[in-house]
Scaffold this motif. Structure first.
Motif, mmCIF file in Angstrom:
data_model
loop_
_atom_site.group_PDB
_atom_site.id
_atom_site.type_symbol
_atom_site.label_atom_id
_atom_site.label_comp_id
_atom_site.label_asym_id
_atom_site.label_seq_id
_atom_site.Cartn_x
_atom_site.Cartn_y
_atom_site.Cartn_z
ATOM 1 N N ALA A 50 -12.154 -84.110 -43.877
ATOM 2 C CA ALA A 50 -13.599 -84.202 -44.078
ATOM 3 C C ALA A 50 -14.077 -83.207 -45.131
ATOM 4 C CB ALA A 50 -14.329 -83.964 -42.758
ATOM 5 N N SER A 51 -13.506 -81.986 -45.114
ATOM 6 C CA SER A 51 -13.937 -80.993 -46.104
ATOM 7 C C SER A 51 -12.845 -79.957 -46.337
ATOM 8 C CB SER A 51 -15.234 -80.301 -45.670
ATOM 9 O OG SER A 51 -15.020 -79.500 -44.534
ATOM 10 N N ILE A 52 -12.895 -79.386 -47.549
ATOM 11 C CA ILE A 52 -11.951 -78.356 -47.979
ATOM 12 C C ILE A 52 -12.773 -77.247 -48.619
ATOM 13 C CG2 ILE A 52 -10.057 -77.805 -49.556
ATOM 14 C CD1 ILE A 52 -9.360 -80.843 -49.475
ATOM 15 N N GLU A 53 -12.571 -76.015 -48.163
ATOM 16 C CA GLU A 53 -13.240 -74.859 -48.771
ATOM 17 C C GLU A 53 -12.184 -73.850 -49.174
ATOM 18 O OE1 GLU A 53 -16.259 -73.158 -46.296
ATOM 19 O OE2 GLU A 53 -17.245 -75.089 -45.980
ATOM 20 N N SER A 54 -12.167 -73.499 -50.456
ATOM 21 C CA SER A 54 -11.173 -72.569 -50.981
ATOM 22 C C SER A 54 -11.805 -71.217 -51.266
ATOM 23 C CB SER A 54 -10.577 -73.113 -52.280
ATOM 24 O OG SER A 54 -10.021 -74.389 -52.083
ATOM 25 N N SER A 55 -11.098 -70.154 -50.897
ATOM 26 C CA SER A 55 -11.508 -68.789 -51.212
ATOM 27 C C SER A 55 -10.332 -68.078 -51.863
ATOM 28 C CB SER A 55 -11.911 -68.033 -49.941
ATOM 29 O OG SER A 55 -13.014 -68.649 -49.314
ATOM 30 N N PHE A 56 -10.571 -67.489 -53.024
ATOM 31 C CA PHE A 56 -9.511 -66.816 -53.756
ATOM 32 C C PHE A 56 -9.500 -65.330 -53.415
ATOM 33 C CE2 PHE A 56 -10.132 -70.702 -55.933
ATOM 34 C CZ PHE A 56 -8.899 -71.028 -56.462
ATOM 35 N N ALA A 57 -8.329 -64.818 -53.078
ATOM 36 C CA ALA A 57 -8.186 -63.396 -52.772
ATOM 37 C C ALA A 57 -8.272 -62.602 -54.067
ATOM 38 C CB ALA A 57 -6.847 -63.136 -52.089
ATOM 39 N N LEU A 58 -9.102 -61.584 -54.086
ATOM 40 C CA LEU A 58 -9.237 -60.723 -55.261
ATOM 41 C C LEU A 58 -8.185 -59.621 -55.248
ATOM 42 C CD1 LEU A 58 -13.125 -60.367 -55.396
ATOM 43 C CD2 LEU A 58 -11.642 -61.913 -56.719
ATOM 44 N N ALA A 59 -7.901 -59.090 -54.054
ATOM 45 C CA ALA A 59 -6.909 -58.023 -53.920
ATOM 46 C C ALA A 59 -6.372 -58.058 -52.497
ATOM 47 C CB ALA A 59 -7.529 -56.662 -54.206
ATOM 48 N N GLN A 60 -5.127 -57.656 -52.354
ATOM 49 C CA GLN A 60 -4.525 -57.559 -51.028
ATOM 50 C C GLN A 60 -4.690 -56.127 -50.552
ATOM 51 O OE1 GLN A 60 -0.100 -57.661 -50.311
ATOM 52 N NE2 GLN A 60 -0.662 -59.671 -49.512
ATOM 53 N N ARG B 103 -13.924 -74.779 -38.473
ATOM 54 C CA ARG B 103 -12.860 -75.419 -39.252
ATOM 55 C C ARG B 103 -11.666 -75.687 -38.365
ATOM 56 N NH1 ARG B 103 -15.505 -77.520 -43.194
ATOM 57 N NH2 ARG B 103 -17.015 -76.054 -43.958
ATOM 58 N N ASP B 104 -10.879 -76.687 -38.738
ATOM 59 C CA ASP B 104 -9.705 -77.039 -37.949
ATOM 60 C C ASP B 104 -8.462 -76.260 -38.360
ATOM 61 O OD1 ASP B 104 -10.959 -79.045 -36.324
ATOM 62 O OD2 ASP B 104 -11.073 -80.259 -38.144
ATOM 63 N N TYR B 105 -8.320 -75.992 -39.660
ATOM 64 C CA TYR B 105 -7.143 -75.298 -40.154
ATOM 65 C C TYR B 105 -7.537 -74.217 -41.142
ATOM 66 C CZ TYR B 105 -4.149 -78.880 -38.169
ATOM 67 O OH TYR B 105 -3.507 -79.722 -37.292
ATOM 68 N N LEU B 106 -6.731 -73.164 -41.147
ATOM 69 C CA LEU B 106 -6.829 -72.129 -42.168
ATOM 70 C C LEU B 106 -5.426 -71.938 -42.712
ATOM 71 C CD1 LEU B 106 -8.445 -69.934 -43.673
ATOM 72 C CD2 LEU B 106 -7.801 -68.363 -41.836
ATOM 73 N N MET B 107 -5.291 -72.037 -44.039
ATOM 74 C CA MET B 107 -3.976 -71.863 -44.648
ATOM 75 C C MET B 107 -4.061 -70.921 -45.826
ATOM 76 S SD MET B 107 -3.118 -75.323 -46.837
ATOM 77 C CE MET B 107 -3.352 -76.486 -45.528
ATOM 78 N N ARG B 108 -2.907 -70.320 -46.122
ATOM 79 C CA ARG B 108 -2.782 -69.492 -47.324
ATOM 80 C C ARG B 108 -1.774 -70.159 -48.238
ATOM 81 N NH1 ARG B 108 0.317 -65.002 -49.459
ATOM 82 N NH2 ARG B 108 1.624 -64.973 -47.596
ATOM 83 N N LEU C 270 -11.062 -81.601 -40.431
ATOM 84 C CA LEU C 270 -10.634 -82.995 -40.365
ATOM 85 C C LEU C 270 -11.790 -83.876 -39.914
ATOM 86 C CD1 LEU C 270 -7.117 -82.644 -38.655
ATOM 87 C CD2 LEU C 270 -7.670 -82.636 -41.088
ATOM 88 N N GLU C 271 -11.709 -85.155 -40.230
ATOM 89 C CA GLU C 271 -12.734 -86.100 -39.770
ATOM 90 C C GLU C 271 -12.697 -86.242 -38.255
ATOM 91 O OE1 GLU C 271 -11.704 -89.583 -41.989
ATOM 92 O OE2 GLU C 271 -12.715 -88.866 -43.807
#
Length: 154
Positions: free
Chosen positions: A134-144, A105-110, A74-75
């Motif tokens: 302020a910023s968003i970074e996305s990471s895609f799960a390849l496998a659980q 980072r302020d938050y981590l969500m799935r 967040l800003e």
């Protein structure tokens, strides 16, 4: 806070494995007769230790195979900014989990979605429209590798 004894912990362990188990079956597994077992379960429910019972649905089986982990900064970290963000996120059905974090980072969500275009729609229609990000970074799960709802109660 309710103090848990060994029998309470066994009850919780069994119900985490199978929440549809009959009271009779549960009582047998934990070494109680049905009436005291049911009393203990009710006490655990009333104390909020058992928060409810749900069906665990396989996300791939319902055409939501994509899990995206999103780090958000967040800003500002003022209380009203944090509250506004949390309120918005709590309304979005795609968000399965969201945590206020320490660190960079302020938050981590799935978030779960059907495919990349569905994630793009979520990002554009919901997340990027929130003020104060302020910023968003996305990471895609390849496998659980592991997923469990069973707490290690010891």
């Amino acid at each position: 806070m309710t103090r848990l004894d060994a029998i309470d912990r066994r009850i919780l362990a069994e119900l985490q494995r199978d929440g549809r188990m009959t009271n009779q079956a549960l009582a047998e597994k934990v070494g109680l007769s049905p009436t005291p077992c049911l009393r203990r379960v009710r006490r655990l429910e009333e104390a909020g230790i058992i928060g409810g019972y749900v069906a665990v649905v396989d996300q791939k089986a319902v055409d939501l195979p994509v899990s995206v982990f999103i780090s958000i900064k967040l800003e500002r970290q003022r209380e009203e900014d944090l509250d506004r963000f949390a309120e918005a996120v709590s309304r979005w059905p795609e968000v399965m989990e969201c945590y206020l974090m320490t660190g960079q980072r302020d938050y981590l969500m799935r978030v779960v979605c059907a495919d990349l275009p569905a994630y793009e729609r979520f990002l554009k229609a919901r997340l990027t429209r929130l003020d104060g990000i302020a910023s968003i970074e996305s990471s895609f799960a390849l496998a659980q590798v592991k997923h469990t709802n069973v707490l290690p109660l010891g």
